[in-house]
Design a protein around this motif. Structure first.
Motif, mmCIF file in Angstrom:
data_model
loop_
_atom_site.group_PDB
_atom_site.id
_atom_site.type_symbol
_atom_site.label_atom_id
_atom_site.label_comp_id
_atom_site.label_asym_id
_atom_site.label_seq_id
_atom_site.Cartn_x
_atom_site.Cartn_y
_atom_site.Cartn_z
ATOM 1 N N PRO A 31 0.951 -1.207 -0.092
ATOM 2 C CA PRO A 31 0.023 0.020 0.013
ATOM 3 C C PRO A 31 1.099 1.297 0.097
ATOM 4 C CG PRO A 31 -0.007 -1.218 1.925
ATOM 5 C CD PRO A 31 0.501 -1.989 1.184
ATOM 6 N N ALA A 32 2.120 1.370 0.525
ATOM 7 C CA ALA A 32 3.023 2.574 0.598
ATOM 8 C C ALA A 32 3.194 2.788 -0.619
ATOM 9 C CB ALA A 32 4.038 2.246 1.589
ATOM 10 N N VAL A 33 3.764 1.699 -1.617
ATOM 11 C CA VAL A 33 4.176 2.069 -3.027
ATOM 12 C C VAL A 33 2.892 2.415 -3.732
ATOM 13 C CG1 VAL A 33 4.866 1.180 -5.015
ATOM 14 C CG2 VAL A 33 5.967 0.368 -2.884
ATOM 15 N N ALA A 34 1.618 1.954 -3.492
ATOM 16 C CA ALA A 34 0.301 2.475 -4.132
ATOM 17 C C ALA A 34 0.302 4.140 -3.906
ATOM 18 C CB ALA A 34 -0.773 1.909 -3.578
ATOM 19 N N TRP A 35 0.405 4.334 -2.344
ATOM 20 C CA TRP A 35 -0.028 5.621 -2.080
ATOM 21 C C TRP A 35 1.181 6.715 -2.517
ATOM 22 C CZ3 TRP A 35 -4.397 7.596 -1.068
ATOM 23 C CH2 TRP A 35 -5.300 6.860 -0.616
ATOM 24 N N ALA A 36 2.527 6.327 -2.756
ATOM 25 C CA ALA A 36 3.621 6.853 -3.499
ATOM 26 C C ALA A 36 3.165 7.116 -4.957
ATOM 27 C CB ALA A 36 4.699 6.213 -3.295
ATOM 28 N N ALA A 37 2.653 6.215 -5.700
ATOM 29 C CA ALA A 37 2.242 6.313 -7.177
ATOM 30 C C ALA A 37 1.103 7.493 -7.172
ATOM 31 C CB ALA A 37 1.879 5.068 -7.506
ATOM 32 N N VAL A 38 0.229 7.502 -6.057
ATOM 33 C CA VAL A 38 -1.034 8.411 -5.962
ATOM 34 C C VAL A 38 -0.140 9.809 -6.088
ATOM 35 C CG1 VAL A 38 -2.967 9.493 -4.691
ATOM 36 C CG2 VAL A 38 -2.631 6.845 -5.166
ATOM 37 N N ALA A 39 0.716 9.919 -4.882
ATOM 38 C CA ALA A 39 1.261 11.342 -4.674
ATOM 39 C C ALA A 39 2.078 11.759 -6.022
ATOM 40 C CB ALA A 39 2.447 11.051 -3.466
ATOM 41 N N THR A 40 2.775 10.846 -6.727
ATOM 42 C CA THR A 40 3.379 11.234 -7.702
ATOM 43 C C THR A 40 2.370 11.765 -8.840
ATOM 44 O OG1 THR A 40 5.124 9.708 -7.457
ATOM 45 C CG2 THR A 40 4.765 10.585 -9.535
ATOM 46 N N ALA A 41 1.279 11.232 -8.887
ATOM 47 C CA ALA A 41 0.105 11.553 -10.085
ATOM 48 C C ALA A 41 -0.385 13.140 -9.582
ATOM 49 C CB ALA A 41 -0.837 10.449 -10.196
ATOM 50 N N LEU A 42 -0.436 13.030 -8.192
ATOM 51 C CA LEU A 42 -0.969 14.260 -7.657
ATOM 52 C C LEU A 42 0.057 15.680 -8.172
ATOM 53 C CD1 LEU A 42 -2.715 16.125 -6.024
ATOM 54 C CD2 LEU A 42 -1.372 15.540 -4.024
ATOM 55 N N ALA A 43 1.244 15.219 -7.769
ATOM 56 C CA ALA A 43 2.354 16.182 -8.355
ATOM 57 C C ALA A 43 2.418 16.578 -9.455
ATOM 58 C CB ALA A 43 3.763 15.620 -7.852
ATOM 59 N N VAL A 44 2.160 15.566 -10.492
ATOM 60 C CA VAL A 44 2.058 15.996 -12.041
ATOM 61 C C VAL A 44 0.831 16.595 -12.422
ATOM 62 C CG1 VAL A 44 1.732 14.960 -14.549
ATOM 63 C CG2 VAL A 44 3.348 13.833 -12.464
ATOM 64 N N ALA A 45 -0.545 16.352 -11.802
ATOM 65 C CA ALA A 45 -1.629 17.173 -11.982
ATOM 66 C C ALA A 45 -1.454 18.429 -11.518
ATOM 67 C CB ALA A 45 -2.789 16.290 -11.311
ATOM 68 N N ALA A 46 -0.966 18.722 -10.209
ATOM 69 C CA ALA A 46 -0.841 19.869 -9.820
ATOM 70 C C ALA A 46 0.088 21.015 -10.566
ATOM 71 C CB ALA A 46 -0.355 19.923 -8.241
ATOM 72 N N THR A 47 1.203 20.277 -11.145
ATOM 73 C CA THR A 47 2.178 21.064 -11.753
ATOM 74 C C THR A 47 1.623 21.483 -12.985
ATOM 75 O OG1 THR A 47 3.973 19.795 -10.784
ATOM 76 C CG2 THR A 47 4.434 20.718 -12.974
ATOM 77 N N SER A 48 0.691 20.402 -13.634
ATOM 78 C CA SER A 48 0.173 21.020 -14.991
ATOM 79 C C SER A 48 -0.884 21.913 -14.951
ATOM 80 C CB SER A 48 -0.391 19.674 -15.685
ATOM 81 O OG SER A 48 -1.503 19.440 -14.942
ATOM 82 N N THR A 49 -1.549 21.896 -13.815
ATOM 83 C CA THR A 49 -2.485 23.098 -13.550
ATOM 84 C C THR A 49 -1.966 24.348 -13.397
ATOM 85 O OG1 THR A 49 -3.865 21.553 -12.266
ATOM 86 C CG2 THR A 49 -4.529 23.814 -12.197
ATOM 87 N N ILE B 279 9.618 18.994 -24.175
ATOM 88 C CA ILE B 279 9.867 17.762 -24.099
ATOM 89 C C ILE B 279 10.103 17.033 -22.820
ATOM 90 C CG2 ILE B 279 12.419 18.358 -24.191
ATOM 91 C CD1 ILE B 279 12.690 15.761 -26.003
ATOM 92 N N GLY B 280 10.379 17.970 -21.858
ATOM 93 C CA GLY B 280 10.661 17.435 -20.422
ATOM 94 C C GLY B 280 9.121 17.013 -19.922
ATOM 95 N N PHE B 281 8.473 17.695 -19.870
ATOM 96 C CA PHE B 281 7.007 17.497 -19.435
ATOM 97 C C PHE B 281 6.287 16.385 -19.999
ATOM 98 C CE2 PHE B 281 2.565 17.778 -18.693
ATOM 99 C CZ PHE B 281 2.419 17.904 -17.093
ATOM 100 N N VAL B 282 6.404 16.392 -21.397
ATOM 101 C CA VAL B 282 5.838 15.124 -22.065
ATOM 102 C C VAL B 282 6.604 13.835 -21.697
ATOM 103 C CG1 VAL B 282 5.664 14.156 -24.286
ATOM 104 C CG2 VAL B 282 5.143 16.439 -24.161
ATOM 105 N N LEU B 283 7.728 13.718 -21.646
ATOM 106 C CA LEU B 283 8.486 12.449 -21.090
ATOM 107 C C LEU B 283 8.156 12.258 -19.663
ATOM 108 C CD1 LEU B 283 12.220 13.066 -22.731
ATOM 109 C CD2 LEU B 283 10.223 11.544 -23.555
ATOM 110 N N ALA B 284 7.946 13.309 -18.882
ATOM 111 C CA ALA B 284 7.370 12.935 -17.699
ATOM 112 C C ALA B 284 6.278 12.485 -17.471
ATOM 113 C CB ALA B 284 7.473 14.207 -16.715
#
Length: 371
Positions: free
Chosen positions: A30-48, A61-66
């Motif tokens: 579960p810790a890895v699962a929540w880490a994946a959620v946190a990473t997705a949250l960071a990408v969503a917040a950064t894109s906003t 190119i940096g954001f697309v590759l990320a």
């Protein structure tokens, strides 16, 4: 389109959180699962934030590759965080819709081919995820599933890229047309009227100056309201050349503004028929210039979903009785006969209050889709 992708990121993130929360009993990491959620949250917040501050960075190119890396990483992590037996069944993946979002981002930034190649990496990522899920008995069904996944997301990337290409082309066309119309309005109220005045007042005592003013007027109108090309190889150029030819026939009415807008991304009408339609449009403009005494004429032409042509010539002139005055206006032979000879149709509406509009369709069946 970038706004829609940002919204999709947040919706996918919410769905991911729901999967981790409601399927927590099936999680072995579960810790890895929540880490994946946190990473997705960071990408969503950064894109906003980037959308508000520097939206062009969303296509770097940096954001697309990320984004693609996140989609691939989530597809791999999916097999690792769940208990064995999770892969190759109908349970939800922690990656949710992020592979589609990554395909859309890559498509908008770099076009269909790059998007297809990047999105196709989701299949191998799911293979790695299956290995991490302790899945060992790979057979034909599993191989087909992995290949189908790569083909599906690759095709999605190509579609997103092609749609983005079409939207960008339409945006450029509209921006160019709006800019030219705006310049045309300014020029019509100043330079063009001045040139017309100079031509009229010097026609008798200074023919050379009058000719120079007339030539300058025609060149400027060709740029603002006509075509910059010389060879009529496509529908927009043919239509604008026909309109400009009609303008030259009535040079003494150069104060009349004539705007031309043609959208023909996928015209499937044969070249000969395009030429006939362009000539009919030119004749409609000529009729308006000769008979209607308008201050403005608007020419519009576009292709429908089937590649057929719809065209309209509208003026704000005096109008006439459409049931009586037709032959004298050159409508029967020069417009209707031309369009009907290729299987098309023409409608005509006119009144003293609203002026005249001539509508033309390259086929009779195209009317419904253009209306």
């Amino acid at each position: 389109m970038l706004q829609a992708i940002v919204v999709a990121r947040w919706l996918s993130l919410a769905w991911m959180v729901g999967i981790v929360v409601f399927d927590h009993e099936d999680l072995r990491h579960p810790a890895v699962a929540w880490a994946a959620v946190a990473t997705a949250l960071a990408v969503a917040a950064t894109s906003t934030w980037l959308l508000r501050a520097v939206p062009e960075r969303l296509l770097s190119i940096g954001f697309v590759l990320a984004e693609v890396g996140l989609a691939v990483g989530l597809s791999i992590v999916d097999g690792y965080v769940f208990e064995p037996g999770h892969v190759f069944n109908t349970t939800q993946s922690i990656a949710t819709q992020w592979p589609l979002i990554a395909a859309a981002t890559a498509g908008v930034a770099y076009g269909p081919w790059v998007a297809a190649l990047l999105a196709a990496t989701v299949g191998p990522a799911e293979l790695i995820g299956a290995v991490l899920n302790d899945y060992a008995s790979f057979g034909t069904r599993e191989v087909v599933s992995i290949v189908a996944t790569s083909l599906f997301f690759g095709a999605c990337g190509a579609v997103f890229g092609w749609m983005a290409h079409l939207l960008k082309r339409a945006e450029r066309h509209i921006a160019e047309r709006n800019a030219r119309d705006e310049v045309g309005r300014v020029m019509h109220d100043t330079v063009l009227q001045t040139l017309a005045l100079v031509e009229r007042r010097t026609a008798g005592r200074d023919p050379e100056l009058a000719a120079a003013a007339r030539e300058a007027d025609r060149d400027l109108r060709a740029y603002l309201f006509g075509s910059t090309g010389r060879d009529p190889v496509d529908l927009p150029t043919r239509v604008r050349a026909a309109v400009e030819h009609a303008r030259r026939r009535y040079g003494d009415q150069s104060e009349i503004a004539v705007s031309v807008s043609v959208i023909a991304d996928d015209c499937r009408v044969p070249d000969q028929n395009q030429e006939l339609i362009a000539r009919a449009i030119g004749e409609a403009v000529a009729n308006a210039l000769e008979h209607a005494r308008p201050s403005r004429i608007v020419v519009f032409a576009e292709t429908d979903d089937e590649g057929q042509i719809f065209a309209s010539v509208r003026d704000n002139g005096t109008g006439f009785d459409t049931s009586i005055v037709r032959v004298g206006h050159g409508i029967d032979q020069s417009i209707m006969a031309r369009i009907e000879s290729i299987g098309g149709m023409v409608t005509l509406t006119s009144s003293a209050e609203n002026g005249t509009e001539v509508c033309m369709w390259s086929t009779t069946g195209a009317r419904g889709s253009s209306a």
